[in-house]
Structures are given as structure tokens and as C-alpha cells.
Design an enzyme around this catalytic site. Structure first.
Site, PDB file in Angstrom:
ATOM      1  CG  HIS A 127      25.346  12.749 -13.180  1.00 38.14           C
ATOM      2  ND1 HIS A 127      25.718  13.876 -13.884  1.00 38.14           N
ATOM      3  CD2 HIS A 127      23.990  12.738 -13.198  1.00 38.14           C
ATOM      4  CE1 HIS A 127      24.640  14.512 -14.282  1.00 38.14           C
ATOM      5  NE2 HIS A 127      23.581  13.849 -13.888  1.00 38.14           N
ATOM      6  NE  ARG A 136      22.331  13.871  -6.558  1.00 36.75           N
ATOM      7  CZ  ARG A 136      21.844  14.709  -7.461  1.00 36.75           C
ATOM      8  NH1 ARG A 136      22.638  15.259  -8.356  1.00 36.75           N
ATOM      9  NH2 ARG A 136      20.558  15.000  -7.485  1.00 36.75           N
ATOM     10  CG  ASP A 150      18.178  15.066 -19.708  1.00 39.27           C
ATOM     11  OD1 ASP A 150      18.823  14.015 -19.532  1.00 39.27           O
ATOM     12  OD2 ASP A 150      17.569  15.649 -18.788  1.00 39.27           O
ATOM     13  CD  GLN A 193      16.892  14.254 -11.239  1.00 40.09           C
ATOM     14  OE1 GLN A 193      16.020  13.656 -11.869  1.00 40.09           O
ATOM     15  NE2 GLN A 193      17.369  15.418 -11.631  1.00 40.09           N
ATOM     16  CD  GLU A 209      24.860  12.055 -16.834  1.00 39.34           C
ATOM     17  OE1 GLU A 209      23.961  11.347 -16.346  1.00 39.34           O
ATOM     18  OE2 GLU A 209      24.668  13.235 -17.151  1.00 39.34           O
ATOM     19  NE  ARG A 251      23.970  21.421 -10.669  1.00 36.23           N
ATOM     20  CZ  ARG A 251      23.031  20.466 -10.705  1.00 36.23           C
ATOM     21  NH1 ARG A 251      23.198  19.367 -11.438  1.00 36.23           N
ATOM     22  NH2 ARG A 251      21.926  20.599  -9.984  1.00 36.23           N
TER      23      ARG A 251
HETATM   24  O1  TA6 Z   1      21.774  12.722 -16.013  1.00 39.47           O
HETATM   25  C1  TA6 Z   1      20.991  13.706 -16.579  1.00 39.47           C
HETATM   26  C2  TA6 Z   1      20.035  14.259 -15.542  1.00 39.47           C
HETATM   27  O2  TA6 Z   1      19.236  13.243 -15.037  1.00 39.47           O
HETATM   28  C3  TA6 Z   1      19.242  15.401 -16.178  1.00 39.47           C
HETATM   29  O3  TA6 Z   1      17.897  15.078 -16.410  1.00 39.47           O
HETATM   30  C4  TA6 Z   1      19.461  16.572 -15.258  1.00 39.47           C
HETATM   31  O4  TA6 Z   1      18.408  16.903 -14.483  1.00 39.47           O
HETATM   32  C5  TA6 Z   1      20.727  16.166 -14.524  1.00 39.47           C
HETATM   33  O5  TA6 Z   1      20.773  14.784 -14.446  1.00 39.47           O
HETATM   34  C6  TA6 Z   1      21.072  16.843 -13.224  1.00 39.47           C
HETATM   35  O6  TA6 Z   1      20.296  16.418 -12.172  1.00 39.47           O
HETATM   36  P1  TA6 Z   1      20.425  17.108 -10.769  1.00 39.47           P
HETATM   37  O7  TA6 Z   1      19.524  16.337  -9.856  1.00 39.47           O
HETATM   38  O8  TA6 Z   1      21.871  17.028 -10.363  1.00 39.47           O
HETATM   39  O9  TA6 Z   1      19.991  18.549 -10.938  1.00 39.47           O
END
Ligand code: TA6
Length: 302
Positions: free
Chosen positions: A156, A80, A200, A75, A275, A55
Site C-alpha cells: 500500500h 500492518r 479510489d 480492513q 499500490e 498512515r
Molecule cells: O487502498 C485504498 C484503500 O483501500 C481506500 O479505500 C482507503 O480506505 C485506503 O485504502 C486506506 O485504508 P485505511 O484502512 O488505511 O484507512
């Protein structure tokens, strides 16, 4: 010594008065110190044992940014969460020190790899450049498969700031962004985007460079009277390749920070994510083809 490999979890790259720390896990760059000042944010609750994406720092989103209906991957994909290999130091001269990392399907956790069963090789290049001090991070994607596949990718980056309420981002005016909280497309009207609640946004096709600055107050004296004067001080200048022209601006703000297990309650005040990526549309890559995208971040001297 331009590169220190003595730690089993990360590599430290040095050049002039700058240092960068890059974890093998995710090839996540967690620190960029220029003249003693840290420019990269890592959450006070970040998990650094390789059991969860870090994080903070610069996690890499690949083979897609965000969540995608057609993909079962989590996501931001798997880059990563994968174990990268240090390839070596490719440049070491008066102007730069450059380290290269790579990832193939073997480095991807099996449960994620089977959800995206394609042949690929990624190269992640981290350079520390001098005069002025800059960080260049570049992602090269190679299709080693016999079939075409498609991807999106993003760097990111979490930048460290003193106080998010004083920070502004310029260079986004007149650009259309996808606003994730409202799921709408909006055209940016502001020449300096400020953050006072959750933001966001994926700014699409940003033309020039992006500047991050900070509002500061200084006391000045005129004719024996003291005044408080406000002014903007530049922090970072972000340039990007034309292949990575989308720019996501993100701060999750107070309520969501409290709800996020690996983010400290007050940590949202100390970071801004800017990002650089290629998030829309998906890029098709045929067998043997490759693609590259990069950012160059300049640390502005105060
Ligand atoms: O880049 C922005 C984003 O996509 C946000 O929507 C937010 O959720 C963030 O990334 C972090 O994502 P993560 O999967 O690391 O919690």
C-alpha cells in the site's frame, strides 16, 4: 554501514546515496531517500508508537486487501499491525543492500490472530539497488499449516508528491478498474490519469509498468520574449511481478482528509497511493506451498 539497528523502533538500510527506514511495527517502510530527496509520504499526523497502522509509507495488506465479508479481520488484515522480526542483511554488494523481515502468528496481536487461526510465515524483503536508484519490496507468503487457506496481498505505497493536482499516472489505459466510491467496474479511457477529486480504484491485471509524472511550468526565452511552457517530468517508474498485477490508485481528497484523524487537513495534496498487489481473486495456498510478489520502483532523476 549498510544497516543501522541502533533505534528500537526501526531499521535504517543504506546503499550508495539512498536510505530506507523500516519500522518493526508492520514492517512499514516510512522513508526512501535518494540523493537527499524523500520519495515516500508519511502523514503529518501519523501515529508511530505501534498503537495504530502507520498512515503513510508502505503498509502491507495481508491476509486480505480491503474489507472482506467472510472475514472478521479489520480492513487490510493484520500484517500492518503486527510486530515483525528483522532476519538480517542477505545481500550487500556494489549493486544492492537487502534486508529481510519475517512475521509468524506469534507477532500478530492476539485479538487479530484468533480471527485468522492459520499457520503461516511471511518474509518481507527490502532492497536498495543502484544505477539507476531503485527500491524493491517483495512479500513472500508461506503456508506452514496442515490445511489450505487463501489470501490477497498488497503493498500500500504512499508516494510523496509536491502537488497532487499536477500529478499523472500512465500505464493504466484500457484496463478495467473497480471504482470503490460507485461500486462499479469501469474501463480506463485515459492514457494519463489525473486526480482532482477523490480517487479510489483497483485496476485489475495491469500489463506493463506504471509511470508517475508531474506537470511543471518553466519560463523559456525566445527572440527576447519570455514564455511560460508546460511539460511533463517523470517522477517514478513502477514495475511489478506478474503475481502482483493489480494496481490501486488512491487519494482521499480534501473532505475525507479533514475527517481522518491521522491525516493532516492539507496532506492529501502531498501524496498519491499507487499500490501494487494481488487483490482479485483470492489465492489458494496448500500446506507447505509458497507465493511471492514484488514491486521495483525507480526514482527518476530530475
Ligand atoms: O487502498 C485504498 C484503500 O483501500 C481506500 O479505500 C482507503 O480506505 C485506503 O485504502 C486506506 O485504508 P485505511 O484502512 O488505511 O484507512
Amino acid at each position: 554501514m549498510p544497516v543501522d539497528l541502533s533505534n528500537e523502533k526501526y531499521v535504517v538500510l543504506s546503499h550508495d546515496n539512498a536510505h530506507a527506514t523500516i519500522y518493526y511495527y508492520g514492517a512499514t517502510l516510512t522513508s526512501w531517500v535518494v540523493e537527499g530527496k524523500e520519495r515516500i509520504f508519511v502523514s503529518s499526523k501519523a501515529i508511530l508508537d505501534g498503537s495504530k497502522a502507520i498512515r503513510g509509507g508502505i503498509p502491507l495488506a495481508f491476509p486480505h486487501f480491503g474489507t472482506v465479508e467472510s472475514s472478521k479481520l479489520p480492513q487490510h488484515g493484520f500484517a500492518r499491525n503486527s510486530k515483525w522480526t528483522f532476519v538480517g542483511l542477505t545481500f550487500e554488494n556494489a549493486n544492492e543492500s537487502t534486508a529481510v523481515f519475517s512475521l509468524t502468528p506469534e507477532g500478530v496481536p492476539a485479538e487479530l490472530s484468533e480471527l485468522w487461526p492459520f499457520g503461516f510465515k511471511l518474509f518481507y524483503t527490502v532492497s536498495l539497488l543502484s544505477s539507476p536508484a531503485r527500491l524493491r519490496t517483495s512479500l513472500r507468503v508461506v503456508n506452514t499449516d496442515s490445511k489450505e487457506w487463501e489470501f490477497t496481498a498488497l503493498l500500500h505505497t504512499y508516494f510523496k508528491v509536491d502537488d497532487i493536482t499536477k500529478v499523472g499516472v500512465s500505464g493504466l489505459q484500457s484496463t478495467t478498474y473497480f471504482d470503490k466510491p460507485t461500486q462499479t467496474h469501469i474501463t480506463e479511457e485515459s492514457s494519463r490519469v489525473t486526480i482532482n477529486s477523490e480517487v479510489d480504484r483497483a485496476y485489475l491485471k495491469v500489463r506493463g509498468e506504471v509511470l508517475v509524472d508531474q506537470l511543471v511550468t518553466a519560463t523559456v526565452e525566445r527572440h527576447g520574449i519570455k514564455f511560460n511552457e508546460e511539460g511533463l517530468v517523470g517522477l517514478l517508474k513502477i514495475r511489478k511481478s506478474s503475481s502482483m498485477s493489480d494496481v490501486v490508485v488512491w487519494n482521499l481528497w480534501e473532505e475525507k482528509a479533514k475527517a481522518m484523524a491521522d491525516m493532516g487537513d492539507e496532506d492529501y495534496l502531498r501524496y498519491i497511493c499507487v499500490e501494487v498487489g494481488a487483490v482479485e481473486p483470492f489465492i489458494k495456498l496448500g500446506p507447505g506451498e509458497s507465493w511471492e510478489g514484488f514491486q521495483i520502483v525507480e526514482a527518476i532523476e530530475e
